[in-house]
Design a protein around this motif. Structure first.
Motif, PDB file in Angstrom:
ATOM      1  N   HIS A 198       0.852  -1.198   0.000  1.00  0.00           N
ATOM      2  CA  HIS A 198       0.000   0.000   0.000  1.00  0.00           C
ATOM      3  C   HIS A 198       0.880   1.238   0.000  1.00  0.00           C
ATOM      4  CE1 HIS A 198       0.301   1.501   4.146  1.00  0.00           C
ATOM      5  NE2 HIS A 198       0.435   0.245   4.500  1.00  0.00           N
ATOM      6  N   ARG A 217     -10.357  13.501  -0.662  1.00  0.00           N
ATOM      7  CA  ARG A 217      -9.339  12.749  -1.415  1.00  0.00           C
ATOM      8  C   ARG A 217      -8.902  13.475  -2.687  1.00  0.00           C
ATOM      9  NH1 ARG A 217     -12.357   7.138  -1.885  1.00  0.00           N
ATOM     10  NH2 ARG A 217     -14.047   8.643  -1.880  1.00  0.00           N
ATOM     11  N   SER A 274      -8.855   5.304   2.784  1.00  0.00           N
ATOM     12  CA  SER A 274      -9.180   5.671   1.404  1.00  0.00           C
ATOM     13  C   SER A 274     -10.611   5.322   0.999  1.00  0.00           C
ATOM     14  CB  SER A 274      -8.176   5.040   0.440  1.00  0.00           C
ATOM     15  OG  SER A 274      -8.112   3.658   0.652  1.00  0.00           O
ATOM     16  N   SER A 275     -11.366   4.657   1.847  1.00  0.00           N
ATOM     17  CA  SER A 275     -12.793   4.471   1.568  1.00  0.00           C
ATOM     18  C   SER A 275     -13.501   4.130   2.881  1.00  0.00           C
ATOM     19  CB  SER A 275     -13.027   3.358   0.546  1.00  0.00           C
ATOM     20  OG  SER A 275     -12.658   2.114   1.102  1.00  0.00           O
ATOM     21  N   VAL A 309     -14.526  10.764   2.580  1.00  0.00           N
ATOM     22  CA  VAL A 309     -14.677   9.402   3.121  1.00  0.00           C
ATOM     23  C   VAL A 309     -15.640   9.431   4.313  1.00  0.00           C
ATOM     24  CG1 VAL A 309     -13.464   7.495   4.261  1.00  0.00           C
ATOM     25  CG2 VAL A 309     -12.433   8.641   2.284  1.00  0.00           C
TER      26      VAL A 309
END
Lengths: 102, 560
Positions: free
Chosen positions: A24, B110, B138-139, B170
């Protein structure tokens, strides 16, 4: 490290570290940050995803140093580092890449 | 995973629900643009009490206060940009003292990350070296995994801070939640190596002049009782680091109190003579060891720590045991013989008698030691003690009769001035039945003075004892001792009227200088519930002694 000539630097014993990590965006920062904050130079880095891309393998070429054992323990503590293996400088991963650095 | 009917929730609502499920009932923070969705969701929570700090660092230290007295991860929140950067000192402080903290920060949406958007800063990048782990979410569906993991990581092994940075979009993203994850709990630690424990026991049984050296890990592990049991069974004189104070009552027969830079002469001299040092949950910090080559020069070392990277980091151990210190000590205890150590215990007793901690003025409540003892005389062991950083901190560490683990909250590793008062507020929020005393100085208090209004607003039972020497006392002391008395930038020319400052913030205050009977005034102030500031002037020339000069070996201490 800065005061060493290139020849002297190359004469130092080297170690190759092989890390299995989660793939990641932050993982490289976590790993190299441990070295940079100790002013411990990383001579070579190679990273590619493995298999499905869930994990990556990071190869690090570093100088042998009395701090190396501590460095490895610190790397092993990182949440995203799954395994650390140590190899001698004779490991061929960086040797085979030398043709790209001529 | 527990089954529930599917719900459609925003990321913000998921965060709040996960915090509730985690058992969080109090958290501290300050809202701002990028964390407003979470605050909106928080406004609907009937379970969580949000404490509005007046600076994010104050909020971070309130969470630390909660975590330090309970041992359970506590939560602080901040918005993006300056909110996050203001929080960083409290996060770094938690890292160095191994305090379980979950910091939640808002981030710009984001799509705007990396554009130098308003109040954008690379919180993730900034927090890497000062957290145990960190996340940039990220989500929204990731929150179901990340939030419990953050608590698990903060609490597992060697505790530490975890930061979760959540972009605003988010927080607003809708997700269907079918089932909720279990709250994050500390993971089990691999059992220690039995053979190493056997070897450690043999070394302890054979030692002639052993010393037990307890660190903060003993408190974190809940191992105080078994550590005291080991000391008693094996006849081990015991020293404590700043972080371990309270693990063994300072007035226990075997206690030598705090070691290191401001330890008593007898303590550092006993260490200099020992032939075996049993380090438990301690990390050989430079303020404890002095010059490492001169620390316990004749001793073999047994080092027990939950963090394998602490073993052999500063001093190579003859036996290094990785494991939870409570588990290791419990395995060790039955293997310990009860040898007669008459000669060694007599030697330590004679050192204690000849070179004890000297506390000039201890009977006069207008001197540093006298004030600290006068405060202690008004309280029992149920009181919680916090400090800021500087001379007052070291005087309290030396002189306060600490007898209970988690009684003592101080910024050890980072040494952050401004820690004491907000940490005291957090401690009082977590354990409202206790009296919480914050010893501070005129330098430290100003570094988070704005939290006085939070103390008033929450009506916490916090007593701030402000030892005012009109200077940055420890700087003044070092300039006096090591810089040819060239006093520079350490004497305050302007001095606030601290009683009026406190009253202006809504906190009642008394000036002990003006009291004819300071002991009676202290007793009255400390027994009245609610926040209170107690101002006391002390002389600028007062020094913390003994003192090991920075870089010197501990036996080269000055004074005392």
């Amino acid at each position: 490290m800065n005061s060493l000539t290139r020849t002297e630097n190359q004469a130092l014993a080297r170690t190759v570290l092989e890390l299995d990590v989660n793939n990641h965006p932050g993982v490289m920062s976590h790993v190299v940050g441990l070295f940079s904050r100790r002013a411990y130079n990383v001579e070579g880095i190679l990273v590619m995803p493995v298999g499905s891309g869930e994990t990556s393998r990071i190869w690090l070429l570093v100088n042998e140093d009395e701090r190396l054992d501590q460095m490895v323990k610190q790397v092993e503590k990182l949440e995203d580092v799954l395994a650390v293996r140590r190899h001698g400088a004779e490991h061929e991963v960086f040797v085979r890449l030398e043709e790209f650095f001529l | 995973m527990s089954q529930k009917t599917p719900e459609t929730l925003t990321g913000a609502q998921i965060v709040v629900r996960l915090l509730e499920r985690q058992g969080v009932r109090t958290l501290a923070g300050i809202p701002g643009g990028a964390i407003l969705p979470i605050y909106d969701a928080l406004s609907k929570s009937t379970l969580i009490h949000h404490v509005l700090a007046r600076h994010e660092q104050g909020g971070g230290f309130m969470a630390q206060g909660m975590a330090r007295v309970t041992g359970v991860p506590a939560v602080c929140m901040a918005s993006s940009g300056p909110g996050a950067t203001n929080l960083l000192t409290a996060v770094a402080d938690a890292k160095l003292d191994s305090i379980p903290l979950v910091a939640i920060t808002g981030q710009v949406p984001r799509a705007m990350i990396g554009t130098d958007a308003f109040q954008e800063v690379d919180t993730y990048g900034l927090s890497i070296p000062i957290t145990k782990h960190n996340f940039l979410v990220s989500s929204a569906d990731q929150l179901l995994d990340i939030v419990p993991r953050a608590f698990r990581i903060a609490a597992s092994g060697r505790p530490g801070p975890v930061l979760v940075d959540i972009p605003k979009d988010v927080q607003n993203q809708l997700v269907e939640v079918d089932e909720w994850p279990e709250p994050g709990c500390a993971e089990l630690i691999p059992p220690p190596d039995v053979e190493l424990v056997e070897r450690a026991a043999a070394m302890i049984n054979q030692a002639v002049k052993p010393i037990l050296y307890l660190g903060g890990g003993v408190v974190h592990s809940g191992a105080s009782k078994v550590a005291v049991g080991l000391a008693e069974k094996a006849g081990l004189p015991t020293v404590m680091t700043l972080m371990a104070l309270g693990a063994m009552a300072v007035d226990h027969d075997l206690s030598l109190g705090m070691l290191g830079m401001h330890g008593a002469r007898c303590t550092n001299l006993a260490l200099d003579e020992c032939d075996l040092l049993i380090a438990v949950g301690a990390r050989f910090d430079d303020r404890a060891t002095g010059k490492v080559a001169g620390f316990c020069p004749q001793a073999k070392i047994i080092h027990i720590d939950i963090d394998p990277s602490e073993l052999d980091k500063i001093k190579t151990a003859h036996v290094g045991i990785a494991g939870d210190v409570q588990t290791v000590l419990e395995m060790l205890l039955p293997k310990i013989e009860s040898p007669l150590r008459e000669a060694w215990l007599a030697r330590v007793a004679s050192l204690k008698a000849a070179q004890p901690l000297r506390m000039p003025g201890v009977d006069d409540p207008r001197t540093p030691y006298g004030l600290i003892r006068a405060v202690a005389d008004c309280l029992d062991d149920e009181a919680t003690i916090t400090t800021d950083v500087g001379q007052h901190q070291m005087w309290v560490a030396q002189a306060y009769p600490l007898r209970r683990p988690r009684q003592w909250l101080t910024s050890g590793g980072l040494g952050t001035m401004g820690f004491g008062m907000p940490a005291a507020i957090g401690a009082a929020l977590a354990e409202p039945e206790r009296t919480v005393v914050c010893f501070t100085g005129d330098g430290s208090i100003l570094m988070n003075v704005q939290e006085l209004v939070t103390a008033a607003e929450e009506n916490v039972n916090v007593k701030i004892v402000l030892m005012n020497n009109s200077s940055l006392g420890l700087v003044f002391q070092q300039q006096t001792m090591f810089y040819g008395e060239r006093i520079y930038a350490s004497k305050f020319k302007g001095m606030p009227d601290f009683v009026r400052v406190a009253e202006g913030f809504g906190v009642p205050a008394i000036d002990l200088d003006a009291e004819i009977d300071p002991r009676a005034a202290l007793a009255a102030a400390l027994s009245t519930r609610g926040p209170m500031l107690i101002h006391v002037s002390i002389a600028m020339h007062e020094q913390v002694l003994p003192m090991v000069p920075p870089g010197a070996a501990n036996k080269e201490m000055i004074g005392g």
